[in-house]
Every structure is written in structure tokens, then in C-alpha cells.
Design an enzyme around this catalytic site. Structure first.
Site, PDB file in Angstrom:
ATOM      1  N   HIS A  65      -3.594   7.029   2.688  1.00  0.00           N
ATOM      2  CA  HIS A  65      -3.971   5.715   2.171  1.00  0.00           C
ATOM      3  C   HIS A  65      -5.333   5.335   2.759  1.00  0.00           C
ATOM      4  O   HIS A  65      -5.555   5.421   3.960  1.00  0.00           O
ATOM      5  CB  HIS A  65      -2.900   4.694   2.571  1.00  0.00           C
ATOM      6  CG  HIS A  65      -3.300   3.288   2.305  1.00  0.00           C
ATOM      7  ND1 HIS A  65      -3.883   2.897   1.118  1.00  0.00           N
ATOM      8  CD2 HIS A  65      -3.214   2.171   3.064  1.00  0.00           C
ATOM      9  CE1 HIS A  65      -4.131   1.602   1.168  1.00  0.00           C
ATOM     10  NE2 HIS A  65      -3.745   1.136   2.343  1.00  0.00           N
ATOM     11  N   CYS A 105       0.815  -1.225   0.000  1.00  0.00           N
ATOM     12  CA  CYS A 105       0.000   0.000   0.000  1.00  0.00           C
ATOM     13  C   CYS A 105       0.847   1.273   0.000  1.00  0.00           C
ATOM     14  O   CYS A 105       0.329   2.357  -0.251  1.00  0.00           O
ATOM     15  CB  CYS A 105      -0.960  -0.014   1.180  1.00  0.00           C
ATOM     16  SG  CYS A 105      -1.967  -1.502   1.220  1.00  0.00           S
ATOM     17  N   ASN A 110     -10.108  -0.473   0.298  1.00  0.00           N
ATOM     18  CA  ASN A 110      -8.653  -0.355   0.272  1.00  0.00           C
ATOM     19  C   ASN A 110      -8.139  -0.958  -1.035  1.00  0.00           C
ATOM     20  O   ASN A 110      -8.210  -2.168  -1.232  1.00  0.00           O
ATOM     21  CB  ASN A 110      -8.077  -1.100   1.482  1.00  0.00           C
ATOM     22  CG  ASN A 110      -6.553  -1.058   1.534  1.00  0.00           C
ATOM     23  OD1 ASN A 110      -5.902  -0.697   0.561  1.00  0.00           O
ATOM     24  ND2 ASN A 110      -5.999  -1.436   2.663  1.00  0.00           N
TER      25      ASN A 110
END
Ligand code: COA
Length: 321
Positions: free
Chosen positions: A248, A111, A278
Site C-alpha cells: 500500500h 486502505c 495515498n
């Protein structure tokens, strides 16, 4: 010379799976997912691939930048879900776009991948080695998650975002912090490849993403504010002067906690987690490109981008739009 973003793009798979749909295929509920994470739906790839999503977002970013594909010197795709083990997704995107003069490679930093890509492109642009870079974050995490593990599969989605950076005398990336702590790799991992060489026969591992959610949560709320503060200090910019903090999109509660620790209004922390969930390396560039498209970014705005993920990895960068 700084690396400055001059064009962005995003692409999501057509199929939308909302929390209610998930509650029909596993023991979960819209209430649990929304309250614990802020996620309401995610896009799942059916016809789309990591390559097609990446190429779609990259093509839009290129068009927005006004550059031609042949002018791209560096093409990086941040992904942990490449369609092929080799070649890289970046090489396949290069072929799709006709970016014949680019050096193309992938970055695997989960990520944090898009921040690592910015870090890399910034170094090449700042040093004068390359002028124009096309950075993409692209994932089809739906193929990596265990759809029998409700504690992880509900969190993730598929998609891609991209940005074109060019060398500029004004604005652009002014400070960065990136870090890794490989000693904690088991907190969030995907093992699975089997070995069948002549002297060793090892069976495959689980092959799905495995996560200690609470450890990741604690790591994120501690590390993200620290690395943002570090990057802002390097840039000589107080948090109050930041227009937006783009974090994020892993969990709404993590973003709220970071806002609180930085003593900044939640209004400065845009979110699309409710719509996209996500999307790992794609999360930051999708959010950035959507804000750009909505006309929410203006020349002179100060942006902080920050993320965290498997590795463990993390990063933050400060840029002037
Ligand atoms: N639906 C319903 N119940 C669920 C569920 C789901 N999808 N997933 C887990 N549960 C249950 C658990 O089984 C547990 O039940 P129990 O109390 O009967 O044992 C209960 O909910 C609480 O689970 P817990 O893991 O303690 O929840 P939590 O508040 O820690 O939230 C996460 C779980 C995963 C949402 C949270 O830890 C998190 O977001 N962590 C960070 C993850 C992340 O960001 N990863 C990506 C990093 S890039």
C-alpha cells in the site's frame, strides 16, 4: 481452484496537484512532503467521481481480461468515498458496465479494502459459488480530507484500479492473511453524520479524516512485515522467491522499513507514491495495473500484495501471476 487475475485497469483524474502547488495554498513545502513521505504529486477529482473512476478502471480491466460484462458473477468495489450512501458504488459500476449477472456490493476496509475484496472473491471462487469476479478499489479522498490540516491533506490522492479474477487450476492466489483491530478505530477515522430523528438531535462531527500519523506509522511498520511473513509461511514460499512486494502506497519510509525488516532489496518494492500519493483502497490495484501495463509482470512471477489502514485493518496475499 484458485482465483487468478486475468486483466487489470487503472484510472486517475486529469488534474495533477504537485507539492509546489500545495505550498501556495497552505504552510507546507515540496521538501517537507517529499522527505517525509516520498510524495511529489497527487491527482485530484474535479469532473470525476468515485463511480466514474471505478467504472473507467473496471472497464479497462474487463477489456484486458477478454470476458464480457455479462460473464461477471461478482462485482466488489472497495471504497470509503462512495458518491452515494446508498446504493453502493458497485451497483452503479454494474449499471455502467452492463454486468447484469453480477452480485454487486461495496467493502469498507479503508486502505486494506482491495485485499479484503481479494479475500472475499477468493472464498467465493474457491468454493465454486462464482467463477468470475471484478474487483475495484476506487476513491475520491480529496472530498474527505480537511484541507486546513496540512498533516493529513498532503498525503492523499484520488484514483481507481481494478482486476478481473477467474477460477484457475494453476497459479493465482495461494495464501492470505487479513486482520482487523476495531479497538483502535480512533487512530484513523472520519465521523460526521448528524442525527435528527424525533427523539435525538445530535450535531454532526467534524466530517473530515482525522489521523494520529505517528501511531499509524508505528502500526504499519510492525504489522505489515508480520502479516507478509505469515502469508508467505502459509504459501510455503521464502521471501527470496518473491518477485515483487506490492505494498500500500502510504509512505515511502514505511515501504523502506518493511523491505529492511524482511531483509529484501528495495528494488523488489515497486512504488508510484511519488505520482499518486495515498489513494487508499485504490492504491494497490493502481500499482498492480500500471506494472501490468508496463509489461513488468510475467507468468510464474510470485507477487505479495500487502496493505494496512483505518479500522484498524491489514492484510497480505501471495499470488502466482
Ligand atoms: N508541511 C510542513 N510541516 C508539516 C506538515 C506539512 N504538510 N505536516 C506536519 N508538519 C509539521 C508538524 O506540524 C510538526 O511541526 P513541529 O515539530 O513544529 O510541531 C513537524 O512537521 C513534524 O510533524 P510529525 O507529525 O512529527 O511528522 P512525522 O515525521 O511523524 O511525519 C507523517 C508525519 C504523517 C508523514 C507520518 O507520521 C506518517 O506518514 N504517518 C503514517 C500516515 C499514514 O500512512 N496514513 C495513512 C494510513 S493508510
Amino acid at each position: 481452484m484458485n482465483a487468478k487475475i486475468i486483466g487489470t485497469g487503472w484510472e486517475l483524474p486529469a488534474y495533477e496537484a504537485d507539492n509546489n502547488y500545495l505550498s501556495t495554498i497552505m504552510d507546507t513545502s515540496d521538501e517537507w512532503i517529499t522527505e517525509r513521505t516520498g510524495i511529489r504529486k497527487r491527482h485530484l477529482a474535479k469532473e470525476e467521481t468515485t463511480t466514474s473512476l471505478a467504472a473507467g478502471a473496471a472497464g479497462k480491466a474487463l477489456k484486458a481480461s477478454g470476458l464480457r460484462a455479462e460473464q461477471i458473477d461478482l462485482l466488489i468495489v472497495a471504497t470509503i468515498t462512495s458518491d452515494t450512501e446508498t446504493p453502493s458504488t458497485a451497483c452503479r459500476v454494474q449499471a455502467e458496465l452492463g454486468a447484469v449477472n453480477a452480485v454487486a456490493f461495496d467493502i469498507n476496509a479503508a486502505c486494506s479494502g482491495f485485499l479484503y475484496a481479494i479475500h472475499t472473491a477468493d472464498a467465493f471462487i474457491r468454493s465454486g459459488i462464482y467463477k468470475n469476479a471484478l474487483l475495484v478499489g476506487a476513491e475520491t479522498l480529496s472530498k474527505l480530507v480537511d484541507w486546513t490540516d496540512r498533516s493529513t491533506c498532503v498525503l492523499f490522492g484520488d484514483g481507481a484500479g481494478a482486476a478481473v479474477l477467474t477460477s484457475s487450476e494453476q497459479g493465482g492466489v495461494t495464501a492470505q492473511t487479513v486482520g482487523s483491530d476495531g479497538s483502535r478505530w480512533e487512530v484513523l477515522s472520519c465521523t460526521g453524520r448528524s442525527n435528527h430523528n424525533p427523539i435525538c438531535q445530535e450535531p454532526a462531527g467534524p466530517g473530515f479524516l482525522q489521523m494520529n500519523g505517528q501511531e499509524v506509522f508505528k502500526f504499519a511498520i510492525k504489522t505489515v512485515p508480520l502479516c507478509i511473513e505469515d502469508a508467505l509461511e502459509q504459501a510455503g514460499i521464502p521471501a527470496e522467491k518473491v518477485t515483487y512486494f506490492l505494498l500500500h502506497q502510504a509512505n515511502k519510509r514505511i515501504i523502506q522499513s518493511v523491505a529492511k525488516r524482511l531483509k529484501q532489496s528495495e528494488d523488489k518494492f515497486p512504488m508510484n507514491i511519488d505520482q499518486c500519493a495515498n489513494t487508499s483502497a485504490a492504491s494497490l490495484p493502481i500499482l498492480l495495473a500500471q506494472m501490468d501495463e508496463q509489461g513488468r509482470l510475467h507468468s510464474g512471477d510470485i507477487l505479495v500484495l500487502s496493505g494496512f489502514g483505518a479500522g484498524l485493518t491489514w492484510g497480505a496475499c501471495v499470488m502466482e501471476w
